[in-house]
Each structure stands twice: as structure tokens, then as C-alpha cells.
Scaffold this motif. Structure first.
Motif, PDB file in Angstrom:
ATOM      1  N   SER A 495       0.751  -1.255   0.058  1.00 45.23           N
ATOM      2  CA  SER A 495       0.013   0.017  -0.086  1.00 45.23           C
ATOM      3  C   SER A 495       0.660   1.060  -0.037  1.00 45.23           C
ATOM      4  O   SER A 495       1.988   1.139   0.673  1.00 45.23           O
ATOM      5  CB  SER A 495      -0.907   0.042   1.224  1.00 45.23           C
ATOM      6  N   SER A 496       0.212   2.241  -0.561  1.00 40.81           N
ATOM      7  CA  SER A 496       1.084   3.560  -0.701  1.00 40.81           C
ATOM      8  C   SER A 496       0.010   4.487  -0.320  1.00 40.81           C
ATOM      9  O   SER A 496      -1.263   4.651  -0.410  1.00 40.81           O
ATOM     10  CB  SER A 496       1.381   3.966  -2.170  1.00 40.81           C
ATOM     11  N   HIS A 497       0.641   5.497   0.648  1.00 42.41           N
ATOM     12  CA  HIS A 497      -0.248   6.372   1.166  1.00 42.41           C
ATOM     13  C   HIS A 497       0.174   8.109   0.856  1.00 42.41           C
ATOM     14  O   HIS A 497       1.381   8.180   0.841  1.00 42.41           O
ATOM     15  CB  HIS A 497      -0.139   6.391   2.942  1.00 42.41           C
ATOM     16  N   SER A 498      -0.728   8.833   0.193  1.00 43.02           N
ATOM     17  CA  SER A 498      -0.228   9.986  -0.209  1.00 43.02           C
ATOM     18  C   SER A 498      -1.617  10.934  -0.252  1.00 43.02           C
ATOM     19  O   SER A 498      -2.811  10.717   0.543  1.00 43.02           O
ATOM     20  CB  SER A 498       0.087   9.903  -1.693  1.00 43.02           C
ATOM     21  N   CYS A 499      -1.550  11.986  -0.837  1.00 45.81           N
ATOM     22  CA  CYS A 499      -2.833  13.093  -0.772  1.00 45.81           C
ATOM     23  C   CYS A 499      -2.509  14.058  -1.837  1.00 45.81           C
ATOM     24  O   CYS A 499      -1.769  13.883  -2.793  1.00 45.81           O
ATOM     25  CB  CYS A 499      -2.714  13.985   0.463  1.00 45.81           C
ATOM     26  N   TRP A 500      -4.027  14.585  -2.236  1.00 41.82           N
ATOM     27  CA  TRP A 500      -4.128  15.609  -3.147  1.00 41.82           C
ATOM     28  C   TRP A 500      -4.125  16.951  -2.548  1.00 41.82           C
ATOM     29  O   TRP A 500      -4.940  17.205  -1.503  1.00 41.82           O
ATOM     30  CB  TRP A 500      -5.459  15.372  -3.914  1.00 41.82           C
ATOM     31  N   SER A 501      -3.180  17.901  -2.842  1.00 41.12           N
ATOM     32  CA  SER A 501      -2.975  19.131  -2.229  1.00 41.12           C
ATOM     33  C   SER A 501      -3.204  20.047  -3.166  1.00 41.12           C
ATOM     34  O   SER A 501      -2.393  20.277  -4.117  1.00 41.12           O
ATOM     35  CB  SER A 501      -1.777  19.241  -1.398  1.00 41.12           C
ATOM     36  N   PRO A 502      -4.145  21.240  -2.823  1.00 41.12           N
ATOM     37  CA  PRO A 502      -4.531  22.280  -3.914  1.00 41.12           C
ATOM     38  C   PRO A 502      -3.074  22.889  -3.994  1.00 41.12           C
ATOM     39  O   PRO A 502      -2.379  23.201  -3.101  1.00 41.12           O
ATOM     40  CB  PRO A 502      -5.358  22.981  -3.310  1.00 41.12           C
ATOM     41  N   GLY A 503      -2.994  23.354  -5.494  1.00 43.99           N
ATOM     42  CA  GLY A 503      -1.795  24.300  -5.693  1.00 43.99           C
ATOM     43  C   GLY A 503      -0.610  23.346  -5.927  1.00 43.99           C
ATOM     44  O   GLY A 503       0.521  23.802  -6.495  1.00 43.99           O
ATOM     45  N   SER A 504      -0.628  21.835  -5.614  1.00 43.04           N
ATOM     46  CA  SER A 504       0.614  21.109  -6.073  1.00 43.04           C
ATOM     47  C   SER A 504       0.295  19.884  -6.595  1.00 43.04           C
ATOM     48  O   SER A 504       0.891  19.506  -7.668  1.00 43.04           O
ATOM     49  CB  SER A 504       1.479  21.049  -4.711  1.00 43.04           C
ATOM     50  N   THR A 505      -0.564  19.059  -5.858  1.00 43.71           N
ATOM     51  CA  THR A 505      -0.795  17.598  -6.165  1.00 43.71           C
ATOM     52  C   THR A 505      -2.179  17.488  -6.368  1.00 43.71           C
ATOM     53  O   THR A 505      -2.697  16.239  -6.451  1.00 43.71           O
ATOM     54  CB  THR A 505      -0.026  16.619  -5.322  1.00 43.71           C
ATOM     55  N   ALA A 506      -2.806  18.151  -6.847  1.00 42.86           N
ATOM     56  CA  ALA A 506      -4.351  18.112  -7.050  1.00 42.86           C
ATOM     57  C   ALA A 506      -4.782  18.505  -8.447  1.00 42.86           C
ATOM     58  O   ALA A 506      -5.563  19.596  -8.530  1.00 42.86           O
ATOM     59  CB  ALA A 506      -5.369  18.695  -5.901  1.00 42.86           C
ATOM     60  N   GLY A 507      -4.425  17.768  -9.234  1.00 41.77           N
ATOM     61  CA  GLY A 507      -4.550  17.990 -10.826  1.00 41.77           C
ATOM     62  C   GLY A 507      -5.561  17.823 -11.476  1.00 41.77           C
ATOM     63  O   GLY A 507      -6.123  18.099 -12.741  1.00 41.77           O
ATOM     64  N   GLY A 508      -6.634  16.934 -10.788  1.00 37.91           N
ATOM     65  CA  GLY A 508      -7.923  16.511 -11.434  1.00 37.91           C
ATOM     66  C   GLY A 508      -7.703  15.354 -12.412  1.00 37.91           C
ATOM     67  O   GLY A 508      -6.684  14.769 -12.702  1.00 37.91           O
ATOM     68  N   SER A 509      -8.906  15.213 -13.323  1.00 39.57           N
ATOM     69  CA  SER A 509      -8.777  14.075 -14.166  1.00 39.57           C
ATOM     70  C   SER A 509      -8.133  14.545 -15.409  1.00 39.57           C
ATOM     71  O   SER A 509      -7.772  15.663 -15.596  1.00 39.57           O
ATOM     72  CB  SER A 509     -10.388  13.876 -14.522  1.00 39.57           C
ATOM     73  N   ARG A 510      -8.185  13.637 -16.350  1.00 39.10           N
ATOM     74  CA  ARG A 510      -7.416  13.765 -17.852  1.00 39.10           C
ATOM     75  C   ARG A 510      -8.191  14.854 -18.452  1.00 39.10           C
ATOM     76  O   ARG A 510      -7.437  15.235 -19.694  1.00 39.10           O
ATOM     77  CB  ARG A 510      -7.209  12.543 -18.423  1.00 39.10           C
ATOM     78  N   ASN A 511      -9.287  15.165 -18.205  1.00 42.18           N
ATOM     79  CA  ASN A 511      -9.907  16.571 -18.819  1.00 42.18           C
ATOM     80  C   ASN A 511      -9.020  17.887 -18.794  1.00 42.18           C
ATOM     81  O   ASN A 511      -9.327  18.978 -19.451  1.00 42.18           O
ATOM     82  CB  ASN A 511     -11.473  16.441 -18.337  1.00 42.18           C
ATOM     83  N   ALA A 608      -7.402  15.899  -0.108  1.00 39.93           N
ATOM     84  CA  ALA A 608      -7.921  14.538   0.411  1.00 39.93           C
ATOM     85  C   ALA A 608      -6.832  13.661   0.405  1.00 39.93           C
ATOM     86  O   ALA A 608      -5.831  13.661  -0.318  1.00 39.93           O
ATOM     87  CB  ALA A 608      -9.102  13.826  -0.398  1.00 39.93           C
ATOM     88  N   HIS A 609      -6.736  12.841   1.531  1.00 43.61           N
ATOM     89  CA  HIS A 609      -5.912  11.934   1.731  1.00 43.61           C
ATOM     90  C   HIS A 609      -6.180  10.588   1.182  1.00 43.61           C
ATOM     91  O   HIS A 609      -7.630  10.569   0.980  1.00 43.61           O
ATOM     92  CB  HIS A 609      -5.338  11.509   3.177  1.00 43.61           C
ATOM     93  N   PHE A 610      -5.379   9.514   0.619  1.00 47.12           N
ATOM     94  CA  PHE A 610      -5.780   8.587  -0.035  1.00 47.12           C
ATOM     95  C   PHE A 610      -4.617   7.229   0.143  1.00 47.12           C
ATOM     96  O   PHE A 610      -3.684   7.687   0.519  1.00 47.12           O
ATOM     97  CB  PHE A 610      -6.069   8.583  -1.606  1.00 47.12           C
ATOM     98  N   THR A 611      -5.394   6.072   0.143  1.00 47.31           N
ATOM     99  CA  THR A 611      -4.441   4.846  -0.017  1.00 47.31           C
ATOM    100  C   THR A 611      -4.390   4.272  -1.179  1.00 47.31           C
ATOM    101  O   THR A 611      -5.625   4.106  -1.914  1.00 47.31           O
ATOM    102  CB  THR A 611      -4.805   3.994   1.173  1.00 47.31           C
ATOM    103  N   LEU A 612      -3.491   3.800  -1.779  1.00 46.74           N
ATOM    104  CA  LEU A 612      -3.369   3.011  -3.138  1.00 46.74           C
ATOM    105  C   LEU A 612      -2.889   1.604  -2.851  1.00 46.74           C
ATOM    106  O   LEU A 612      -1.751   1.467  -2.479  1.00 46.74           O
ATOM    107  CB  LEU A 612      -2.727   3.888  -4.379  1.00 46.74           C
ATOM    108  N   THR A 613      -3.611   0.703  -3.077  1.00 47.75           N
ATOM    109  CA  THR A 613      -3.190  -0.657  -2.851  1.00 47.75           C
ATOM    110  C   THR A 613      -2.870  -1.562  -3.834  1.00 47.75           C
ATOM    111  O   THR A 613      -3.820  -1.624  -5.165  1.00 47.75           O
ATOM    112  CB  THR A 613      -4.087  -1.437  -1.748  1.00 47.75           C
ATOM    113  N   PHE A 614      -1.814  -2.022  -4.181  1.00 46.83           N
ATOM    114  CA  PHE A 614      -1.381  -3.199  -5.301  1.00 46.83           C
ATOM    115  C   PHE A 614      -1.570  -4.382  -4.564  1.00 46.83           C
ATOM    116  O   PHE A 614      -0.794  -4.968  -3.673  1.00 46.83           O
ATOM    117  CB  PHE A 614      -0.021  -2.674  -5.664  1.00 46.83           C
TER     118      PHE A 614
END
Length: 644
Positions: A495-511, A608-614
């Protein structure tokens, strides 16, 4: 079916006085009662009803036309232990004649580690104005009929009580641990012991228990086939053991006598210790008179040899004192430390099956830390699911998986998990179709690895793991080992824990052109045996009422390159459209190589914070084991149910 109502009296809407409370699937003889049952309150059945009669012997249960002798044996246990009785049937409830009485009763049953409350009204099924199911010996006492109704509500209907195991009812009415011992099989060979453990195998004999322990335990006995000394029993009937005593015969020889109660409420024994039998003249008249004077309706005496010959199996429930400490039936010591923890087998993730499967290592794993040498009792209890059959089409029991519990001693802080699991367990219980399996051992200080499993790979279910010990100990879930230590396993999860932060890592969808700003999580795939080999799960950590729309894309990193430009590359797998869900996932096939997973919210600039699990499939050799599903005779005894 008829119901007589009283104004202002409680009528349970969740367990109504109609056919839905009596029947579930119409597979037992019970549906023969269709149209004949009326539901009456105790004051309509007799004058001056009571919960318990004035004479204690008249409080014992008497079986009706419902095949639930297994439950009634546990009810007799309650009469021997006021603490358990008060727990199941809380005292000081309003009774008939009280000004505040509304026809409502509260019970408590132990279910999967917790005491839960069950409320019922006092409308009871009758035929010709008489209780048709279980009752007390006294026709004016109603505690048994009310408890039976509450337990039927817990199980779903009266018909679900038609057959069952005494050990399950004993646990549900006390929260203890119950074991079943065969009286007919030869003692199984002891497992190899080292200095760490002296394991008491399933072949433990009833004679190993002291007389004091026998008196304190909840013990029942049952027959699986037609009895010779009790010809009316037929198959599958359970009885309660009420008393053990050692008497001295006129010749000076000592003999152990056992007082047994038949839930049918009649004496059904033709041996030498029947009333007027040839055994009594061998005792002093005063002794014989005292023993016969203690037999209530439905009770009889037999000696130990007759007991061993007539009955096939005993169920023994461990005593529990008022402090909640369980007493060991092996040593008599109180196990003053206890822990419990829940878990589940999930197909494709943690349902690895038995040790014959290469996937055994993905089963849930737990640590026991023992701080000083002591006695340890371990229980694996699977949650029952009466509404659905066992996974894999199990034929041995319609509602349960075949389960087992294995334990290894771990000597080093760093160890190879797969190599450890290839070794013979220190202590184990064979897979069996029981709701609960139990291990007993004396353990030295150190760490022990526990692995609960089902026999079938992919069989799903929930379970409770309980540990009772005479010494300080701890129980915890084993965390998934790091990637580099899992190379031999068939599946691994990281598992990997990270977050979306406005202004740096909150880029939205491929649109959005900012999509590449989202966290880039690397993924390496090394093994492709064919079929799906990778599961990716994204979980956001936000309240249910404020979830973002989330999704992710998986990109292949070109061979020889270390960087990825998402805007110029098409994803190989996508988990879209973005969903307002706590968790989204995809199960797919990826060729060996380097990948990048980009999780995103649909709109940019969201936090938001999130967890990505492989979960990845990787090569591992099969465990060298030839594990069998119990022995044939054991299987028959494991699935037999007391229904007479």
C-alpha cells in the motif's frame, strides 16, 4: 393459525405470532403443524404462571415436538450456574400480575464475541391450548418456552432449531469454549512435541477430568446411532449430565456413577442401574436410597462403563467464573488473560485454503506474544450464515466451512514466511466442518504465528480468534511483510499513502491539463502466468457525506525510460468514470514491466488523503504438504446434529 390479542400488551413486530416465525424452508416435519397452532400468552394457558417453579427440579426443560434437545441440554447447564442464567435471562423483569407487565421479555445471547439483546413477547405456540414445543417440567413455569422463543428469533424461526450441535448452544448461552470428544474412537497419536509445548490432542479422554471439574463443567452426551441399552432413542439424541459421584460397593470396590437427564422428560434406561436394577443391592441401602432420591423426572443413573458403551460423544463446556475467567478443563487452572480479534477470508485476497495450496500464505495471520511460560487455549470460531450454503458446494454441513488452525513458533525477528509455513506446525487442528475448533498447549515465552484457514481455496467467511492464557500474552494481526520478503508468495499486497493538495498535487482528471500534477505512484509487475495478475484499489479518506469523485489511470513506462509524460501517453488501464465512492478498484492483466498509477479526483484543486493498494501475483512454489480433511469417522461425528 389463530392469535388472541390483548389490549396494551406488547406484540413483537419482528417475530410475529404467525407462520413466518414457525417455518423457514419447510424441510423438516414441523410443517405438519400448519393450521393447528394457536399463539397464547401464559395467563391464557394456566392460572398464576411463573417464570421458575418453587421446586427446583420442576424447572428443568422438557422437550416438545420440536427437535431441539441440543438447545435444552444447554438450558439445563444454566440451571447449574446462576451467574450464566442471570446473564442470559436478566433478573427483575416485570412478570404476570405486576402493574407494569406488558408481556415483554429480554434475553441476551453471546454471538461472535459480543452479548446481544433479543426481545420477545410472551405469545407462545400451542396446540389445543397446550405448549407444543419445549416447556418446564412444571406446567406453570415458562422460562424454557420463552428462552426457546428468543433463541428461535435469533436463529430466524422455530424450524431453524430442529437440529443443531450442543456445543453451539452452550457457547451461545455462556460465551465459553466448548469441545467435543468421541467416546468410541481410539486415542489419536500425539503430535511430535518439543520443549515448547505439550499439546493435548483431540483424543483426550473424559476420564482425564477430575471429579471436581466434571461437576463444574457443562457436559452433555449424545448417541449417533440406535442405542442398545436405550432402544427408544434412535439416532442423534442429546442428554445432559447432571452429576458425577464415586460410590463404594459392599465389596469395597469403587464405581463412578453418572446421573443423566433425558430432555424428553422420561426415564429411558434399561441397564443395571435403572430403578429396581441389579446394581443397587451392591451398595449400602442408605447410599442407594440417597442416590435414587436425587433422581428427578426424566433422570437415571449409569456407571462409567455403561456410559462409554452407550454414548458416542460428549460435549464439554469450560467453566467460567463471575469475573469472566475461563477454567481450563485440562489442568483446572483459571486462564486469567484473554484476547479476541476478528478477521475474514476474502476470495482472491486472503482465502488461501489449506496447506496443500500454494496460496496458503495469503490466509490471515496473527501474532501471539507469550511473556512467560504458561497454559494457552486458542479458539477459531467461524461466523454462521444460516441463510446461505457453504462456499464451494460443501456437502458436509450446509452452513459452515471446513476450518483449521495452525501455529508455528518463530525463533528469529527476521524470518522467511514461506519457508516457515513449509515446516510442520507446532500445534494444529485438522480441517473440520465445525463452527469452532480449539487448540490447547503449554508455551514458553516468545512469538508464535497463527494461521486460520478454510480447506477450500477461495472459500469466504468471517471468523473470531480467541486466546485464553494463564500467563500474560498479546494477540495482534500480522502486518504484510515488505515486498522484498514476499518473492516466493503467490500473491502480495503493498500500500502507498499520499494526498491531493491544492496548488501542488491536486491536478484533477485527464480532462484537465494539470492531470500530470497528481501523485505518480510506481508499480512493478514481474510475473504474468496468464489471466488477471494485478488488482489496484484506490480508497479516499473522507466522511461518507463529503466524498469526492475519484478514479485512476495506469500508464506503461516505456522500456529504458524512467519518466512518464501522461499528457502524451494513453493509459493501458483506467478506472473511470470517476465515482463518488469511498473505494474504487480494477482487476486486470498487466505485462511484466514498469508502470505508473495516477490517482485523481475528477475536479482539480480538491484536498484529500488516499491509500493506493496493489495486489500482485508473483511466483511461489507450492507448500510441501499432504493435508487431509479429517478422518472419515471424525467427519461423520463432526456433522451429526442432535435432532431427536
Amino acid at each position: 393459525m389463530e392469535t388472541r390479542e390483548h389490549h396494551g400488551m406488547f406484540a413483537d413486530p419482528d417475530f410475529p405470532a404467525d407462520d413466518s416465525s414457525l417455518f423457514c424452508d419447510y424441510t423438516t416435519p414441523l410443517p405438519k403443524l400448519l393450521g393447528d397452532v394457536t399463539w397464547l400468552r401464559p395467563q391464557e394457558i394456566c392460572e398464576h404462571p411463573q417464570l421458575f417453579p418453587d421446586e427446583p427440579a420442576a424447572a428443568h426443560p422438557k422437550q416438545g415436538i420440536l427437535g431441539d434437545c441440543w438447545l435444552l441440554c444447554a438450558c439445563s447447564m444454566l440451571l447449574k450456574n446462576q451467574h450464566h442464567l442471570n446473564k442470559v435471562f436478566p433478573p427483575e423483569q416485570p412478570l404476570w400480575g405486576d402493574r407494569v407487565y406488558r408481556g415483554e421479555f429480554r434475553f441476551q445471547f453471546w454471538q461472535n464475541g459480543l452479548w446481544i439483546e433479543v426481545r420477545v413477547d410472551d405469545r407462545l405456540p400451542c396446540i389445543n391450548d397446550t405448549l407444543c414445543f419445549s416447556r418446564c417440567q412444571s406446567p406453570r413455569a415458562f422460562w424454557v418456552a420463552l428462552l426457546e422463543k428468543a433463541y428461535a428469533k435469533l436463529r430466524g424461526s422455530y424450524e431453524r432449531l430442529w437440529a443443531g450441535q450442543v456445543c453451539e448452544a452452550v457457547v451461545d448461552l455462556s460465551g465459553t469454549i466448548a469441545v467435543r470428544w468421541s467416546l468410541k474412537e481410539a486415542e489419536s497419536p500425539r503430535q511430535p512435541n518439543d520443549s515448547q509445548t505439550q499439546h493435548k490432542p483431540n483424543g483426550t479422554k473424559l476420564s482425564d477430568l477430575s471429579l471436581e471439574l466434571k461437576e463444574r463443567c457443562a457436559i452433555s452426551c449424545c448417541v449417533h446411532s440406535a442405542s442398545t441399552g436405550i432402544p427408544e432413542l434412535g439416532q442423534y439424541h442429546a442428554m445432559s449430565v447432571m452429576e458425577w459421584t464415586i460410590v463404594t460397593m459392599i465389596t469395597g470396590e469403587q464405581v463412578e456413577l453418572i446421573r443423566i437427564r433425558n430432555p424428553w422428560g422420561r426415564r429411558s434406561w434399561a441397564g443395571v442401574w435403572k430403578e429396581g436394577g441389579s446394581g443397587w443391592p451392591s451398595l449400602e441401602p442408605s447410599c442407594a436410597q440417597a442416590l435414587l432420591g436425587r433422581t428427578a423426572e426424566g433422570e437415571f443413573w449409569m456407571d462409567e462403563a455403561e456410559f462409554q458403551h452407550e454414548f458416542d460423544e460428549v460435549t464439554v463446556g469450560s467453566p467460567v467464573n463471575e469475573a469472566g475467567h475461563l477454567q481450563s478443563i485440562y489442568t483446572g487452572s483459571y486462564l486469567t488473560h484473554s484476547h479476541q480479534i476478528g478477521g475474514r477470508w476474502v476470495k482472491g485476497h486472503s482465502a488461501g485454503g489449506c496447506r496443500n495450496n500454494s496460496t496458503f500464505s495469503i490466509n490471515p495471520k496473527f501474532w501471539i506474544k507469550v511473556c512467560e511460560r504458561g497454559e494457552v487455549l486458542l479458539s477459531l470460531l467461524q461466523y454462521g450464515c444460516p441463510d446461505s450454503p457453504a462456499e464451494g458446494g460443501g456437502l458436509q454441513h450446509p452452513h459452515l466451512q471446513a476450518i483449521a488452525l495452525h501455529m508455528w513458533k518463530v525463533e528469529k525477528k527476521h524470518f522467511n514466511l514461506n519457508r516457515m509455513l513449509n515446516k510442520p506446525p507446532l500445534v494444529s487442528h485438522t480441517h473440520t466442518y465445525d463452527r469452532e475448533v480449539v487448540l490447547h498447549a503449554h508455551l514458553n515465552p516468545g512469538f508464535y504465528l497463527l494461521v486460520p484457514s478454510t480447506f477450500l481455496q477461495g472459500a469466504e467467511g468471517r471468523f473470531l480468534l480467541r486466546v485464553y492464557s494463564s500467563c500474560p500474552a498479546s494477540l495482534s494481526v500480522m502486518k504484510s511483510p515488505p515486498v522484498q520478503h514476499c518473492s516466493e508468495g503467490e500473491w502480495e499486497t503493498i500500500s502507498s499513502h499520499s494526498c491531493w493538495s491544492p496548488g501542488s498535487t491536486a491536478g484533477g482528471s485527464r480532462n484537465f491539463s494539470t492531470h500530470g500534477l497528481n501523485p505518480n505512484i510506481p508499480l512493478t509487475v514481474t510475473y504474468d502466468p496468464g489471466g488477471n495478475n494485478t488488482k489496484v484499489t484506490l480508497r479516499q479518506h473522507r466522511p461518507e457525506n463529503s466524498l469526492h469523485a475519484i478514479g485512476f489511470h495506469i500508464y506503461k513506462v516505456p522500456d529504458g525510460e524512467s519518466l512518464l509524460t501522461p499528457c502524451a501517453t494513453s493509459p493501458v488501464v483506467s478506472c473511470v468514470p470517476h465515482a463518488h465512492s469511498q473505494e474504487v478498484s480494477v482487476f486486470c492483466r498487466l505485462q511484466p514491466g514498469e508502470y505508473v498509477v495516477i490517482p485523481s479526483t475528477y475536479q482539480p484543486e480538491l484536498s484529500a488523503h488516499f491509500t493506493l493498494t496493489f495486489t500482485r501475483r508473483i511466483h511461489r512454489k507450492a507448500v510441501q504438504s499432504q493435508e487431509l480433511l479429517g478422518h472419515v469417522v471424525q467427519e461423520v461425528s463432526c456433522v451429526s446434529v442432535m435432532r431427536r
